[in-house]
Design an enzyme around this catalytic site. Structure first.
Site, PDB file in Angstrom:
ATOM      1  N   ASP A 104       1.614  -0.579  -0.507  1.00 57.52           N
ATOM      2  CA  ASP A 104       1.281   0.709   0.088  1.00 57.52           C
ATOM      3  C   ASP A 104       0.530   1.573  -0.935  1.00 57.52           C
ATOM      4  O   ASP A 104      -0.494   1.166  -1.462  1.00 57.52           O
ATOM      5  CB  ASP A 104       2.567   1.354   0.614  1.00 57.52           C
ATOM      6  CG  ASP A 104       2.350   2.599   1.446  1.00 57.52           C
ATOM      7  OD1 ASP A 104       1.886   2.471   2.588  1.00 57.52           O
ATOM      8  OD2 ASP A 104       2.650   3.702   0.956  1.00 57.52           O
ATOM      9  N   HIS A 272       5.683  -3.433   7.856  1.00 54.01           N
ATOM     10  CA  HIS A 272       5.027  -2.806   6.709  1.00 54.01           C
ATOM     11  C   HIS A 272       5.779  -2.991   5.399  1.00 54.01           C
ATOM     12  O   HIS A 272       5.158  -3.229   4.354  1.00 54.01           O
ATOM     13  CB  HIS A 272       4.866  -1.319   6.993  1.00 54.01           C
ATOM     14  CG  HIS A 272       4.276  -0.542   5.866  1.00 54.01           C
ATOM     15  ND1 HIS A 272       2.999  -0.762   5.373  1.00 54.01           N
ATOM     16  CD2 HIS A 272       4.796   0.472   5.109  1.00 54.01           C
ATOM     17  CE1 HIS A 272       2.752   0.077   4.374  1.00 54.01           C
ATOM     18  NE2 HIS A 272       3.822   0.840   4.203  1.00 54.01           N
TER      19      HIS A 272
END
Length: 292
Positions: A104, A272
């Site tokens: 991320d 994610h």
């Protein structure tokens, strides 16, 4: 959560970086994402430390690292500046060259480090991101809805800071729990640590500045790279979640070809938060990549 690891705080690049270190072998730096800390690696750190000297650090503005007030142009939260923090940390620890993995926001810092310091990064793994410029330029309703915070956090201070600060746990739950796996991947200990750090107003400001920089100065830096044909030179592995927004909205390998010279990658059967959702699958991909 990190038995056998030592904790440290390094003075670097005008701020401080909080980190843990453990294991032996080639140096491997791990960088976390939003709105988390180095704790995201707790399910894989021990296994990695059996092969590598693992350093997991908090980014500037996050965790227990320094949180300076943002400059008017947000340049002190550019990925170039945040990356310099980590380059300086590794040099202090005696590692002028190292392996690097970022998830991320940490992935965005990591690929800037590889572009700016090709001598330092020997191999690179990026987790569940496409290039920042591509993501902003290809924004559609699906992406903007799923990644609302990309547009909320960049509003001028102190608007987003005040709203998040009024109830940081609601922001945390909505952000990390609003993905495909909900809150299931996060242990109570990890969740408590994320909440502790996010409850600090300085952290909230640092996070906003990170995003403000990405919507401004970071895009300038990336446009310069693309205009000059400047690419990441080391071997780069891109992994993303098959159930996540990157898979749904972008073509990761196609986009990374514009910035990486030696590229491979695939989707993993998760969402994610790869290090916490699919630690075994992550290890199965990155250990061979880093050791070959």
């Amino acid at each position: 959560m990190f038995s056998g690891f030592e904790h440290g705080m390094a003075d670097v690049n005008g701020t401080q970086v909080n980190y843990i270190r453990g294991g032996s072998g080639p140096a491997l730096l791990l960088l976390h994402g939003h709105p988390q800390t180095h704790v995201i690696w707790h399910k894989v750190a021990q296994q990695l430390a059996s092969r590598f000297t693992v350093v997991a650090a908090d980014l500037r503005g996050y965790g227990d690292s320094g949180k300076p007030a943002g400059l008017p142009d947000h340049s002190n939260y550019s990925k170039r500046s945040m990356g310099q923090d980590q380059i300086d940390l590794m040099a202090q620890l005696g590692f002028p060259q190292f392996l690097l993995m970022g998830h991320d926001r940490g992935g965005r810092v990591a690929y800037r480090m590889a572009l700016d310091h090709p001598h330092a990064v020997s191999k690179l793994v990026l987790l569940d991101i496409a290039p920042t410029l591509a993501m902003y330029e290809q924004t559609d309703m699906t992406f903007a809805t799923a990644y609302f915070h990309w547009f909320f956090l960049i509003r001028p201070a102190p608007f987003p800071e005040l709203l998040i600060g009024s109830h940081p746990e609601e922001y945390l739950k909505h952000t990390i729990g609003g993905r495909s796996a909900g809150l299931a991947p996060f242990t109570p200990q990890a969740y408590a640590e994320y909440l502790r750090c996010l409850s600090d107003p300085a952290t909230i400001h640092g996070i906003c500045e990170d995003y403000r920089a990405s919507a401004g100065i970071d895009l300038e830096h990336e446009r310069q790279d693309l205009a000059t044909g400047h690419k990441i030179q080391c071997e780069t592995l891109v992994l993303w979640g098959a159930q996540g927004v990157i898979e749904k909205c972008f073509k990761p390998l196609q986009e990374w070809q514009h910035l990486a010279s030696k590229l491979s990658g695939k989707a993993l059967a998760c969402g994610h938060y790869i290090p916490e959702e699919a630690p075994d699958a992550l290890l199965a991909e990155v250990v061979p990549f880093f050791t070959v």
